[in-house]
Design a protein around this motif. Structure first.
Motif, PDB file in Angstrom:
ATOM      1  N   VAL A  86     -17.002 -28.549  11.651  1.00 45.37           N
ATOM      2  CA  VAL A  86     -17.245 -28.062  13.577  1.00 45.37           C
ATOM      3  C   VAL A  86     -17.548 -27.089  12.512  1.00 45.37           C
ATOM      4  O   VAL A  86     -18.585 -26.499  13.588  1.00 45.37           O
ATOM      5  CB  VAL A  86     -14.819 -27.478  13.445  1.00 45.37           C
ATOM      6  CG1 VAL A  86     -15.202 -26.455  14.316  1.00 45.37           C
ATOM      7  CG2 VAL A  86     -14.621 -28.607  13.350  1.00 45.37           C
ATOM      8  N   ALA A  87     -17.759 -25.939  11.665  1.00 46.82           N
ATOM      9  CA  ALA A  87     -18.620 -25.164  11.498  1.00 46.82           C
ATOM     10  C   ALA A  87     -20.375 -25.277  11.344  1.00 46.82           C
ATOM     11  O   ALA A  87     -20.600 -24.280  12.468  1.00 46.82           O
ATOM     12  CB  ALA A  87     -18.530 -24.434   9.837  1.00 46.82           C
ATOM     13  N   ALA A  88     -20.373 -26.588  11.120  1.00 44.05           N
ATOM     14  CA  ALA A  88     -22.279 -26.890  11.601  1.00 44.05           C
ATOM     15  C   ALA A  88     -21.980 -27.318  13.076  1.00 44.05           C
ATOM     16  O   ALA A  88     -23.029 -26.660  14.119  1.00 44.05           O
ATOM     17  CB  ALA A  88     -22.198 -28.175  10.867  1.00 44.05           C
ATOM     18  N   TYR A  89     -21.252 -27.722  14.027  1.00 44.45           N
ATOM     19  CA  TYR A  89     -20.825 -27.979  15.237  1.00 44.45           C
ATOM     20  C   TYR A  89     -20.781 -26.465  15.694  1.00 44.45           C
ATOM     21  O   TYR A  89     -21.719 -26.537  16.902  1.00 44.45           O
ATOM     22  CB  TYR A  89     -20.044 -28.557  15.743  1.00 44.45           C
ATOM     23  CG  TYR A  89     -19.831 -29.592  16.784  1.00 44.45           C
ATOM     24  CD1 TYR A  89     -20.865 -30.049  17.410  1.00 44.45           C
ATOM     25  CD2 TYR A  89     -19.067 -28.621  17.524  1.00 44.45           C
ATOM     26  CE1 TYR A  89     -20.954 -30.184  19.320  1.00 44.45           C
ATOM     27  CE2 TYR A  89     -18.870 -29.071  19.199  1.00 44.45           C
ATOM     28  CZ  TYR A  89     -19.823 -29.488  20.298  1.00 44.45           C
ATOM     29  OH  TYR A  89     -19.925 -29.475  20.904  1.00 44.45           O
ATOM     30  N   ASP A  90     -20.041 -25.015  15.322  1.00 43.36           N
ATOM     31  CA  ASP A  90     -20.506 -24.495  16.400  1.00 43.36           C
ATOM     32  C   ASP A  90     -21.946 -23.600  15.793  1.00 43.36           C
ATOM     33  O   ASP A  90     -22.668 -22.835  16.928  1.00 43.36           O
ATOM     34  CB  ASP A  90     -19.649 -22.651  15.413  1.00 43.36           C
ATOM     35  CG  ASP A  90     -18.074 -23.878  15.708  1.00 43.36           C
ATOM     36  OD1 ASP A  90     -17.981 -24.424  16.731  1.00 43.36           O
ATOM     37  OD2 ASP A  90     -17.444 -22.919  15.897  1.00 43.36           O
ATOM     38  N   ASP A  91     -22.304 -24.096  14.739  1.00 43.78           N
ATOM     39  CA  ASP A  91     -23.221 -23.160  14.527  1.00 43.78           C
ATOM     40  C   ASP A  91     -25.351 -23.671  15.535  1.00 43.78           C
ATOM     41  O   ASP A  91     -25.955 -23.457  16.034  1.00 43.78           O
ATOM     42  CB  ASP A  91     -24.231 -23.550  12.851  1.00 43.78           C
ATOM     43  CG  ASP A  91     -23.270 -22.648  12.273  1.00 43.78           C
ATOM     44  OD1 ASP A  91     -22.892 -21.713  12.321  1.00 43.78           O
ATOM     45  OD2 ASP A  91     -23.809 -22.759  10.497  1.00 43.78           O
TER      46      ASP A  91
END
Length: 135
Positions: A86-91
């Protein structure tokens, strides 16, 4: 008689010349310093080029890949794996929004339903801007 008067003006001319030279040096110091700084900045830019933005196609491919990975996370997978995805997707969403100049508040909202809603809104805005987010 003319000779003694002429010798009297020589020191005044020397002082005036010295003052003129000093004033010229002071006046040329600013442009010379700016020239040296510009030259140093150009050399630094050649040695350390600024990172370029990734192409939009690569960012879109990363978005689709990460969305697919998120949808395929098994139910028993560790929560750290899901949070990292999720953090990578948000980035990558933020990067795509910057490339397309789409306003967002993904980083300012708290975790949970508020951020999930902002994430969905941002995906819709990116698709409205012409980016194929859903594969």
């Amino acid at each position: 008689m003319r000779a003694p008067e002429a010798t009297m003006y020589v020191p005044l001319l020397q002082i005036g010349g010295t003052v003129a030279v000093i004033a010229a040096l002071i006046a040329w110091t600013g442009p010379a310093v700016r020239w040296v700084r510009r030259r140093m900045e150009r050399r630094r830019a050649v040695r350390c080029p600024a990172p370029d933005r990734r192409p939009l196609q690569v960012v879109a491919a990363d978005l689709r890949r990460l969305a697919r990975s998120l949808s395929l996370v098994p139910a028993g997978a560790p929560m750290a794996r899901r949070r990292a995805l999720v953090a990578a997707y948000d980035d990558v969403l933020v990067e795509a929004a910057a490339l397309l100049e789409v306003p967002h508040e993904l980083r300012t909202g708290p975790d949970g339903p508020v951020r999930d809603a902002e994430r969905l809104r941002l995906v819709a805005q990116l698709e409205a801007a012409g980016l194929a987010v859903q594969g």
